[in-house]
Scaffold this active site. Structure first.
Site, short mmCIF file in Angstrom:
data_model
loop_
_atom_site.label_atom_id
_atom_site.label_comp_id
_atom_site.label_asym_id
_atom_site.label_seq_id
_atom_site.Cartn_x
_atom_site.Cartn_y
_atom_site.Cartn_z
N PHE A 146 0.86 -1.18 0.00
CA PHE A 146 0.00 0.00 0.00
C PHE A 146 0.89 1.23 0.00
CE2 PHE A 146 -2.30 3.56 1.76
CZ PHE A 146 -3.45 3.53 0.99
N ASP A 231 9.27 2.24 2.62
CA ASP A 231 8.09 3.04 2.92
C ASP A 231 7.75 2.82 4.39
OD1 ASP A 231 5.68 4.28 3.22
OD2 ASP A 231 4.72 3.37 1.47
N LYS A 260 2.29 10.43 8.21
CA LYS A 260 1.41 10.08 9.33
C LYS A 260 1.88 10.71 10.65
CE LYS A 260 -1.05 6.38 7.17
NZ LYS A 260 -0.67 5.29 6.30
#
Ligand SMILES: *Cc1c(COP(=O)(O)O)cnc(C)c1O
Length: 406
Positions: A146, A231, A260
């Protein structure tokens, strides 16, 4: 402050359903306040947040120090654009580099933008440094990844839900199975610029690769002059009990994406971190973002990083993560196939015959715990990194009956 919202849960949900695009299927709880690991809905019910906004609120909801930094900077100067310099950016760069050990920062806003930017860097590096023939750079990614929702990022997704009907897709990506270092070696060609990988796949279902995987892919990337892009937008900044999940294997990627929790959940802030000889390929005008590196983002990120360190959140995560995993494992639920994860990034995978994770998440909601299913059969438990042992005990008392229900 408690009565900002006058409408009921049902009325507010009806508004969302009527006027909003239906690209999410949230639990039917309407939140209006948060503090630490706790959130309150508009009816005044309290819940423990075991999702932490997909790890964006690692520092806990409404952390007072980050909130103050946001307010102070908002009073002074929120945005300059990069056409001018601002007094927060240089300090933010330096503090982020000092903390992470990387040499350079490229500031962006959302996670998807950070990944897009890392891929752009990798392609440019491929042409200018590695000498890949023009237009032929390849990037290898893993099935189940993702990386965000832009057209390029869904172009290398293996999830039909994320991908279908969004073509034509961006070319130049190759998919290999996750956790399989041999598959990486087989996929690398002289045109490979980079391999992008999550050290633990989050949205893919909290998938932990075999021990030593990151080390092997690091060695392969070095051997074949391929950039390793980790990532760490979800795994990074403490979530797994180390600052980066790559640190568990002592691995240093060439580029890392973070987002985030970089803002403690206050504001979209993301970045690509990397070596000077890689991120240094960008020249003025070749990439940019109106909001990237804005003073408000920098001030918020600086304080978010400081509280992570000064309040020992990473160490707490290592201890509390082990404890929560133990508590979950000893519940002996007949529905549970596996409890896995690192630190406070925990997946409880249910057996296919359990009827899906969604009904368990709905039952948890009624017991005062907000968790979200990831893929059909996995419940993710990822509370803020400030959670205490007493709070885990409180949660375990409520999770157990739900996992034991018929
Ligand atoms: C959430 C996430 C992204 C995308 O971040 P957005 O801010 O939603 O664009 C990218 N990579 C990983 C691993 C993520 O978990």
């Amino acid at each position: 402050m408690d009565n900002l919202v006058q409408l009921t849960t049902d009325e507010l949900i009806a508004l969302e359903e009527r006027y909003g695009a239906h690209n999410y299927h949230p639990l039917d709880v309407v939140l209006s306040r948060g503090e630490g690991v706790w959130v309150w809905d508009v009816e005044g019910n309290r819940y423990m947040d075991c999702l932490s906004a997909y790890s964006a609120v690692n520092q806990g909801h409404a952390h007072p120090r980050i909130r103050q930094a946001l307010v102070d900077q908002a009073m002074r100067l929120p945005l300059t654009s990069r056409a001018f310099r601002n007094d927060q950016l240089g300090l933010y760069y330096k503090e982020l580099c000092d903390l992470t050990g990387f040499e350079m920062v490229l500031p962006m806003n959302t996670g998807a933008e950070a990944v897009e930017s890392a891929l752009k860097v990798a392609r440019k590096w491929g042409y200018q440094v590695k000498g890949i023939p023009d237009g032929q750079a390849e990037i290898i990614a893993c099935e189940g990844n993702f990386a965000g929702r832009t057209i390029t990022l869904v172009s290398f997704s293996s999830e039909p839900l994320y991908r279908d009907d969004f073509g034509p897709y961006t070319p130049g990506f190759k998919l290999i199975p996750y956790g399989d270092a041999k598959a990486l070696e087989a996929a690398i060609t002289p045109h490979t610029a980079a391999f992008i990988v999550e050290p633990i796949q989050g949205e893919g279902g909290v998938i932990v690769p075999p021990a030593g995987y990151m080390k092997k892919v690091r060695d392969l990337c070095t051997k074949h002059n391929v950039l390793l892009i980790a990532d760490e937008i979800q795994t990074g900044l403490g979530r797994t009990g180390k600052l980066f999940a790559c640190d568990h294997d002592g691995v240093r990627p060439d580029l890392v994406t973070v987002g985030k929790a970089l803002s403690g959940g206050f504001y979209p802030v993301s970045a690509v971190l990397g070596r000077r000889d890689v991120l240094g390929v960008f020249k003025p005008g070749e990439h940019g973002s109106t909001f990237g590196g804005n003073p408000l983002a920098c001030a918020v990120a600086r304080e978010s990083l400081r509280v992570l360190v000064e309040e020992n959140m990473v160490e707490n995560t290592a201890r509390m993560g082990d404890y929560l995993q133990e508590r979950l494992a000893e519940m002996n639920s007949p529905h549970v196939k596996e409890v896995r994860g690192k630190g406070l990034m925990i997946g409880v995978e249910l057996k296919p015959e359990a009827g899906g994770a969604r009904r368990f998440c709905e039952a948890l909601q009624h017991s005062g715990i907000l968790a979200k299913e990831t893929h059909v059969n996995t419940i993710r438990f990822a509370p803020p990194l400030i959670i205490s042992k007493a709070e885990i005990d409180w949660a375990a008392e409520r999770i157990q009956p739900v996992l034991l229900m018929k």
